[in-house]
Design an enzyme around this catalytic site. Structure first.
Site, mmCIF file in Angstrom:
data_model
loop_
_atom_site.group_PDB
_atom_site.id
_atom_site.type_symbol
_atom_site.label_atom_id
_atom_site.label_comp_id
_atom_site.label_asym_id
_atom_site.label_seq_id
_atom_site.Cartn_x
_atom_site.Cartn_y
_atom_site.Cartn_z
ATOM 1 N N LEU A 16 -34.703 -15.713 -20.464
ATOM 2 C CA LEU A 16 -34.007 -15.050 -21.574
ATOM 3 C C LEU A 16 -32.858 -15.894 -22.128
ATOM 4 C CD1 LEU A 16 -33.794 -11.328 -20.379
ATOM 5 C CD2 LEU A 16 -35.420 -12.381 -21.943
ATOM 6 N N LYS A 189 -36.455 -1.641 -28.077
ATOM 7 C CA LYS A 189 -36.583 -0.797 -26.883
ATOM 8 C C LYS A 189 -35.423 -1.051 -25.917
ATOM 9 C CE LYS A 189 -40.577 1.148 -27.756
ATOM 10 N NZ LYS A 189 -40.590 2.582 -28.042
ATOM 11 N N CYS A 383 -36.181 -45.528 -17.156
ATOM 12 C CA CYS A 383 -36.523 -45.579 -15.734
ATOM 13 C C CYS A 383 -37.974 -46.039 -15.540
ATOM 14 C CB CYS A 383 -36.218 -44.245 -15.067
ATOM 15 S SG CYS A 383 -35.991 -44.440 -13.289
ATOM 16 N N HIS A 510 -30.910 -43.295 -16.392
ATOM 17 C CA HIS A 510 -31.300 -42.141 -17.211
ATOM 18 C C HIS A 510 -30.232 -41.883 -18.272
ATOM 19 C CE1 HIS A 510 -34.940 -40.755 -15.161
ATOM 20 N NE2 HIS A 510 -34.392 -41.309 -14.099
ATOM 21 N N GLU A 512 -30.389 -40.259 -20.859
ATOM 22 C CA GLU A 512 -30.417 -38.906 -21.449
ATOM 23 C C GLU A 512 -29.365 -37.964 -20.868
ATOM 24 O OE1 GLU A 512 -32.657 -40.221 -19.414
ATOM 25 O OE2 GLU A 512 -33.856 -38.753 -18.312
HETATM 26 N N1 GLN Z 1 -41.015 -43.902 -9.926
HETATM 27 C C1 GLN Z 1 -39.995 -44.840 -10.289
HETATM 28 C C2 GLN Z 1 -39.056 -45.132 -9.135
HETATM 29 O O1 GLN Z 1 -39.021 -44.405 -8.196
HETATM 30 C C3 GLN Z 1 -39.237 -44.360 -11.508
HETATM 31 C C4 GLN Z 1 -38.418 -43.129 -11.264
HETATM 32 C C5 GLN Z 1 -37.983 -42.429 -12.501
HETATM 33 O O2 GLN Z 1 -38.524 -42.626 -13.584
HETATM 34 N N2 GLN Z 1 -37.008 -41.552 -12.390
HETATM 35 O O3 GLN Z 1 -38.329 -46.094 -9.160
#
Ligand code: GLN
Length: 540
Positions: A16, A189, A383, A510, A512
């Site tokens: 939700l 509702k 990654c 990462h 992101e």
């Molecule tokens: N599988 C890869 C590693 O372990 C990449 C990991 C990932 O993309 N987070 O290094």
């Protein structure tokens, strides 16, 4: 100073938007000038989210201190622009681990260790300690799952006790429910809300506010009825109807006087948000002035969009900041191994390869990384998408036939991506990858340096494999690619770029997780800008 606590529980069913309600409430309080943070409670028995399948549970969000957390932590970080620690995600597993450890150490000598008080005490201690350590004015605690779940009982019981111990002016309960409409002209509702409030009361919690999810705004009649049956003042019945973007939710809550109601309940002095540039940022996610940009995300876990939720948000942050709506096609990389031609990627303005694990679909990602490089299509690899871009380059541009990552082919002739040496003696799967924030040095004069505008950055990681530097010379020969950033005193490579390409950047970290509305992460920003430029040059 004693922190105040707001507890957010869920009723009726999952999905939700409890996380968005929690984040938006925290954001409002922050805009009113309070020191606020959020905690997510996940009542499952796993110690953390690290070992769970992203296609079933959504992305594993990584905190700077190396926590593998529930994806809601990402929402919190994006809404309140905070860097959180793993203490902001509590699971049954973590609490039990603490309690059992204490029992083995003899801390409860002579006692029978029970859910009440030992487990509930551990829950309360955890919350209070984090609030104290971070000197919070207010902590918003979200309990995952739905009222009535067996797993969440000890947590709800701990909340009830905290309300008793800290007093009503220091604790407040928000219950998130649903007012469904069964047909087009039908009424909203209220029965599901009535039932779930009853369930909550049965365990001793009376909500102060109800955040009611609905398609269109709650009608005065529905509000009145819910108020009456749930014993919540009408000012505390908040309509959470569909919004053009999640970032508009704080305004929606505030337009119904939510901050005033919370301030009254918690005896807070300030009850007015100072919006700053928040409204402008929130609007940028619904008023795209400059058209759209089309991105193909080629990955392994595309059946559940939540499994790449931070990638989605980072792309949309970057798009919104230049007035472009990012249209994403989530493409299963396995398709390219089963007959679909890689040239179907031709129509996209950019190709993104996100993180992933294991062999299935990896050849499809390698093909996509290669296709983007050979066809001058903007590429962002993250990654796994970094590691497989290296494999693609080794195979297709360096003549290293059969090159691979040892994760995918342990006997490859050319292990251009290999196990990190310190991973060789690791046997446990949980929490043992290279995790969390690491400092990264960026070489001057590179695309990476232009993007980040600095020689030193810090980004989050989650991997076991890395670029094998025995291949550095062979790969960089002739200057066709460049490894432009490193970490751990040069022991690991962090960024790959292709000079002369429209935009080809792949990162071991990462990116992101570091993106925020109004402040897109630089690699995403550069990628989406390049994709927009590519679209413009093709007259798209
Ligand atoms: N599988 C890869 C590693 O372990 C990449 C990991 C990932 O993309 N987070 O290094």
């Amino acid at each position: 100073m004693q922190a105040k606590f707001i507890f957010v529980t869920g009723g009726v069913m999952s999905g939700l938007g409890k996380g968005v309600t929690t984040s938006s409430t925290a954001r409002l309080l922050q805009l009113a000038g309070y020191r606020v943070s959020c905690v997510k409670i996940d009542p499952y028995v796993n110690y953390d989210a690290g070992t769970m399948n992203p296609v079933a549970h959504g992305e594993v969000f990584v905190t700077d201190d190396g926590g593998e957390c529930d994806m809601d932590i990402g929402n919190y970080e994006r809404f309140i622009d905070a860097t959180m620690t793993k203490d902001h995600n509590i699971t049954t597993g973590r609490i039990f681990m603490d309690v059992i450890k204490a029992e083995r150490e003899g801390k409860y000598l002579g006692q029978c260790v029970q859910i009440i008080p030992h487990v509930t005490d551990a829950i309360k201690d955890n919350l209070k300690k984090t609030a104290e350590r971070e000197r919070l004015d207010i902590m918003v605690v979200e309990c995952g799952g739905t009222v009535g779940d067996i797993e969440s009982l000890p947590f709800l019981e701990a909340f009830r006790q905290m309300a008793l111990e800290l007093g009503r002016q220091n604790t407040l309960f928000i219950h998130v429910t649903l007012a469904p409409v069964l047909d087009v002209v039908g009424e909203q509702k209220t029965k599901p809300t009535q039932h779930s409030v009853q369930e909550l009361r049965r365990i001793g919690i009376q909500p102060d506010l109800l955040a009611v999810r609905c398609k269109t705004p709650l009608t005065p009649e529905t509000r009145r009825k819910i108020s009456l049956f749930a014993s919540v003042d009408q000012s505390g019945v908040i309509s959470c109807h569909d919004a053009p973007s999640i970032y508009k939710v704080p305004e929606m809550l505030e337009s119904q006087g939510m901050l005033r109601t919370i301030a009254a309940g918690l005896a807070l002095k300030r009850s007015r948000p100072r919006w700053g540039d928040w409204k402008k940022i929130a609007d940028s996610f619904s008023t795209y002035k400059n058209g759209k940009v089309r991105i193909a995300v080629v990955g392994k876990y595309v059946t559940l969009p939540d499994s790449y939720v931070s990638v989605y948000h980072a792309l949309s942050h970057a798009g919104a900041s230049i007035g472009k709506k990012v249209e994403i096609d989530w493409i299963d990389s396995e398709k390219f191994e089963n007959g679909t031609s890689i040239s179907t990627l031709k129509g996209y303005d950019g190709i993104l390869a996100p993180g992933g694990f294991g062999k299935r679909g990896s050849e499809g990602i390698i093909s996509a990384a290669n296709y983007a490089r050979e066809n001058n299509i903007p590429y962002l690899g993250i990654c796994f998408g970094f590691q497989l871009a290296l494999v693609a380059f080794a195979r297709h541009a360096c003549g290293l036939h059969g090159a691979n990552s040892t994760e995918l082919d342990p006997h490859t002739k050319h292990p251009v991506v290999d196990f990190m040496p310190e991973q060789r003696n690791v046997h446990d799967m949980g929490g043992t990858m290279r995790l969390g924030g690491h400092d990264i040095s960026v070489e001057e004069g590179t695309l990476a340096h232009r993007l980040y505008g600095s020689t030193s950055i810090r980004r989050r990681h989650r991997h076991r494999y890395e670029f094998n530097q025995n291949y550095l010379q062979a790969m960089e020969k002739g200057g066709r690619i460049k490894l432009s950033a490193h970490s751990d005193k040069g022991r690991r490579m962090e960024i790959l770029e292709v000079p002369g390409h429209r935009f080809y950047l792949a990162v071991q970290y990462h990116a992101e997780f570091s993106s925020r509305p109004g402040k897109p992460e630089q690699a995403f920003d550069g990628f989406v800008r390049a994709a927009a430029a590519a679209a413009a040059s093709q007259g798209n």
